[in-house]
Design an enzyme around this catalytic site. Structure first.
Site, short mmCIF file in Angstrom:
data_model
loop_
_atom_site.label_atom_id
_atom_site.label_comp_id
_atom_site.label_asym_id
_atom_site.label_seq_id
_atom_site.Cartn_x
_atom_site.Cartn_y
_atom_site.Cartn_z
N ASN A 1 -3.79 -2.95 10.74
CA ASN A 1 -2.82 -2.51 11.31
C ASN A 1 -2.38 -0.55 11.27
OD1 ASN A 1 -1.42 -5.14 11.23
ND2 ASN A 1 -1.29 -5.21 9.40
N THR A 2 -2.89 -0.38 10.36
CA THR A 2 -3.03 1.38 10.79
C THR A 2 -4.14 1.87 11.69
OG1 THR A 2 -2.24 2.05 8.81
CG2 THR A 2 -3.58 3.25 9.99
N GLY B 1 -3.53 -16.70 5.05
CA GLY B 1 -3.22 -18.14 3.93
C GLY B 1 -4.19 -19.07 4.48
N SER C 1 -6.78 -2.41 6.22
CA SER C 1 -5.47 -3.25 7.21
C SER C 1 -6.20 -2.88 8.44
CB SER C 1 -4.93 -2.82 6.55
OG SER C 1 -3.29 -2.95 7.21
N THR D 1 1.08 -1.17 0.19
CA THR D 1 0.31 -0.08 -0.09
C THR D 1 1.10 1.57 -0.11
OG1 THR D 1 -2.05 -0.57 0.95
CG2 THR D 1 -1.62 1.43 1.20
N ASN E 1 1.15 -10.14 10.01
CA ASN E 1 1.84 -9.20 9.52
C ASN E 1 1.37 -7.86 10.62
OD1 ASN E 1 1.03 -7.00 7.62
ND2 ASN E 1 -0.07 -8.52 6.86
N LYS F 1 -10.92 -2.50 -1.53
CA LYS F 1 -10.51 -4.09 -0.91
C LYS F 1 -10.91 -4.50 0.70
CE LYS F 1 -6.36 -6.81 0.17
NZ LYS F 1 -4.99 -6.61 0.53
N THR G 1 -10.38 -11.23 0.36
CA THR G 1 -10.49 -10.57 0.84
C THR G 1 -8.76 -9.83 1.37
OG1 THR G 1 -10.56 -11.87 2.76
CG2 THR G 1 -12.85 -11.13 1.80
N ASN G 2 -8.64 -8.93 2.54
CA ASN G 2 -7.47 -8.45 3.42
C ASN G 2 -7.37 -9.43 4.37
OD1 ASN G 2 -5.82 -6.86 4.32
ND2 ASN G 2 -7.36 -4.99 3.39
N THR G 3 -6.53 -9.20 5.37
CA THR G 3 -5.88 -10.36 6.14
C THR G 3 -7.07 -10.23 7.69
OG1 THR G 3 -4.69 -8.54 7.00
CG2 THR G 3 -3.85 -10.01 6.07
N PHE H 1 2.23 0.18 6.64
CA PHE H 1 1.95 0.32 5.30
C PHE H 1 3.46 1.40 5.46
CE2 PHE H 1 -2.81 2.07 4.86
CZ PHE H 1 -3.53 0.42 4.65
N ASN I 1 -8.07 0.88 -0.51
CA ASN I 1 -7.25 -0.24 0.95
C ASN I 1 -7.78 0.26 1.98
OD1 ASN I 1 -6.41 -2.48 3.03
ND2 ASN I 1 -4.18 -2.20 2.56
#
Length: 360
Positions: free
Chosen positions: A195-196, A285, A193, A95, A120, A231, A259-261, A124, A190
């Site tokens: 993670n932000t 995964g 995520s 991203t 993860n 996404k 999709t995303n994680t 970003f 995106n």
């Protein structure tokens, strides 16, 4: 062969191994005859059944094969030549954010081998829109010289900087969209995520409308508009997915990446103590495979297939890819599967798809 190499590489920290492996490949591909050999060995044989047409409102994109690499692997568009040599039909870079940012503190990438999964929390990390746009410009110029019939297609995955408030997020997306516009084939917004901080709140209908309408307005002002996709997270409930679908239809979005994680940690084989020690981050995964397929099916059924879908989540072989395509996806993306299956994954998936008579 790759299994042995993977066992050795898995002895070392994932993020360091990632860059080490790709830089070794980059060095090999800098030698013309080695690059040609790698490309001939790993690129799927040409077959009309592999050529995939991604029909959107704004453009008709043609892919040499339906297997792409998801965003997050080549965040900064540094390895496009190398990934093309491995046979990918398309690569999603990013991203990308307007300003360069280092991402979250290390360690931030973790393997769960018992689950064929990764966690993860990269955050970003990227070189910023201007630097990445320049790399893409150079890549596009080389592609023009090569005159490939079906060149590697590039998706631009865009997001907001960590310090940008959600109220101003639309400005970051607009900046990235404008910077990358001339150098990518399609865009992916995106907002999913984990993670932000606060990013997933932008999936709510009103916030999302603001971002997407801003991009649509910029897009239609261009002589040749680019497809814009969204996404989404696998953790959305049915009502939230319905909201996304309704909005996508309302503003005539060009497609959805599903999709995303996931932030879910259900039914993992990895010991709970190990997972708890890793703490936060998005899981990708095999554990994501079933849920991502369900969401592809939901989108396809509720839209009668009128909104194209790129499927991502748990794809390791041709059977996994066929499952997503049968659910209604047009294209598929790998990421974690690439790590576990190795550089031959695209050729393997394509060979198995060709052999799958149900897809004839």
């Amino acid at each position: 062969m790759y299994t042995l190499l993977r066992n050795i590489l898995f002895l070392f920290p994932p993020e360091k191994v990632h860059y080490f492996s790709m830089n070794v490949l980059k060095g090999l591909c800098s030698v013309s005859w080695i690059r040609k050999w790698i490309k001939s060995y790993f690129t799927p044989s040409k077959n009309d059944r592999l050529i995939t047409v991604f029909q959107t409102r704004h453009a008709t994109l043609h892919f040499a094969n339906p297997v792409g690499l998801g965003a997050g692997f080549d965040k900064n568009a540094r390895y496009l030549r190398e990934l093309e040599c491995l046979g990918f039909g398309f690569v999603e870079i990013g991203t990308v954010t307007p300003k360069a940012q280092p991402g979250n503190d290390r360690p931030r990438l973790f393997r769960l081998p018992k689950d064929k999964a990764l966690i993860n929390r990269m955050g970003f990390n990227n070189d910023g829109a201007a630097v990445i746009a320049e790399r893409l410009r150079q890549w596009k110029n080389r592609q023009a010289v090569a005159k490939n019939t079906l060149p590697l297609m590039i998706g631009g995955n865009i997001g907001k900087n960590k310090l940008t408030s959600n109220a101003d997020a639309w400005k970051d997306y607009a900046l990235c969209f404008t910077a990358l516009f001339d150098f990518v084939d399609y865009f992916v917004v995106n907002v999913s995520s984990p993670n932000t901080p606060g990013l997933r709140a932008l999936q709510e209908k009103d916030a999302l409308r603001k971002i997407l309408l801003t991009l649509q307005n910029i897009n239609i002002s261009k002589p040749h508009p680019k497809p814009i996709l969204l996404k989404i997270a696998p953790d959305l409930n049915d009502a939230q997915i319905n909201d996304v679908i309704e909005l996508a239809q309302e503003i005539q979005l060009d497609g959805i990446v599903a999709t995303n994680t996931t932030i879910s940690r259900e039914a993992l084989r990895t010991p709970a103590s190990v997972v708890k020690a890793i703490d936060t981050g998005g899981l990708s995964g095999k554990p994501l495979q079933q849920r991502s397929t369900q969401i592809v099916q939901q989108i396809t059924q509720q839209t009668n297939g009128t909104i194209p879908v790129i499927a991502s989540g748990g794809i390791f072989n041709g059977s996994d890819a066929a499952e997503k395509l049968a659910a209604g996806a047009t294209l598929v993306q790998v990421w974690t599967g690439f790590i576990y299956e190795g550089p031959g994954i695209v050729k393997k998936i394509c060979r198995e798809l060709i052999a799958d008579q149900s897809l004839s």
